[in-house]
Enzyme design. Structure first.
Site, short mmCIF file in Angstrom:
data_model
loop_
_atom_site.label_atom_id
_atom_site.label_comp_id
_atom_site.label_asym_id
_atom_site.label_seq_id
_atom_site.Cartn_x
_atom_site.Cartn_y
_atom_site.Cartn_z
N TYR A 43 5.17 -14.84 19.91
CA TYR A 43 4.64 -13.86 18.95
C TYR A 43 4.81 -12.45 19.49
O TYR A 43 3.85 -11.73 19.74
CB TYR A 43 3.17 -14.16 18.64
CG TYR A 43 2.94 -15.60 18.28
CD1 TYR A 43 3.64 -16.17 17.21
CD2 TYR A 43 2.07 -16.39 19.00
CE1 TYR A 43 3.46 -17.50 16.87
CE2 TYR A 43 1.87 -17.72 18.66
CZ TYR A 43 2.57 -18.28 17.61
OH TYR A 43 2.39 -19.59 17.28
N HIS A 88 -6.22 -10.50 20.52
CA HIS A 88 -5.90 -9.10 20.26
C HIS A 88 -4.40 -8.95 20.02
O HIS A 88 -3.63 -9.89 20.23
CB HIS A 88 -6.37 -8.19 21.40
CG HIS A 88 -5.61 -8.33 22.68
ND1 HIS A 88 -5.78 -9.38 23.54
CD2 HIS A 88 -4.67 -7.53 23.25
CE1 HIS A 88 -4.99 -9.23 24.60
NE2 HIS A 88 -4.30 -8.11 24.44
N HIS A 110 -1.15 -5.76 20.21
CA HIS A 110 -0.69 -4.41 20.50
C HIS A 110 0.55 -4.18 19.66
O HIS A 110 1.37 -5.09 19.48
CB HIS A 110 -0.30 -4.23 21.97
CG HIS A 110 -1.40 -4.49 22.93
ND1 HIS A 110 -2.48 -3.65 23.07
CD2 HIS A 110 -1.57 -5.47 23.84
CE1 HIS A 110 -3.26 -4.11 24.03
NE2 HIS A 110 -2.74 -5.24 24.50
#
Length: 165
Positions: A135, A59, A61
């Site tokens: 990342y 996932h 954000h």
């Protein structure tokens, strides 16, 4: 009940985008590069600012700010997801169909969401400190003076309602 998105021209939004079946296909740097390139291509045609981002194996954000005349973050996500799917080596589908969004209300809400984003790799046990995750926009935030380099050795005080992962 139909979900209604809060489209605001020039708005600032927090997003959670999840991979299909939580498959960790974003674990490789080549796949993160495909996502980054897709975001760059979409930003050229439909500008937006990425205020903060963290990409985890299953996932991501991010906080975006849209231009003053534009509110269509859904178009941008559709184009980004489609671009990644066209350029990815992984079996489809790559993404969950929807994404979660939250409209940033004020400076405190903004700061809480940035803390949540930058601490997320620690929360999930990938690293011991935010600065160790490759990342993330954390190092950019350090350069901008938002955080000291050693921030995140202890969990920040973040609302439990943030994230929806």
């Amino acid at each position: 009940m139909r979900y209604r998105r809060n489209y605001q021209k020039g708005g600032c939004f927090f997003f959670t985008v999840v991979t299909a079946e939580r498959r960790p296909w974003l674990a490789e740097s080549a796949d993160v590069a495909v996502l980054r390139q897709a975001m760059r291509r979409v930003k050229k045609r439909y500008p937006f600012a990425i205020d903060a981002i963290v990409i985890l194996p299953d996932h991501l954000h991010t906080v975006w700010t849209l231009p003053p005349h534009d509110a269509d973050f859904s178009l941008r996500w559709r184009l980004i997801k489609g671009d990644v799917a066209r350029h990815s080596r992984h079996p489809k589908p790559l993404w969950q169909r929807r994404f979660w969004e939250h409209t940033i209300r004020d400076a405190d809400d903004y700061a809480q969401h940035l803390d949540y984003i930058h601490y997320n790799p620690v929360k999930h046990g990938y690293v011991d400190t935010p600065g160790a995750w490759p990342y993330s926009s954390f190092h950019r935030a350090v350069r901008q003076g938002r955080y000291p380099l050693d921030w995140g050795h202890t969990p920040p005080a973040v609302s439990p309602a943030i994230g929806h992962e």
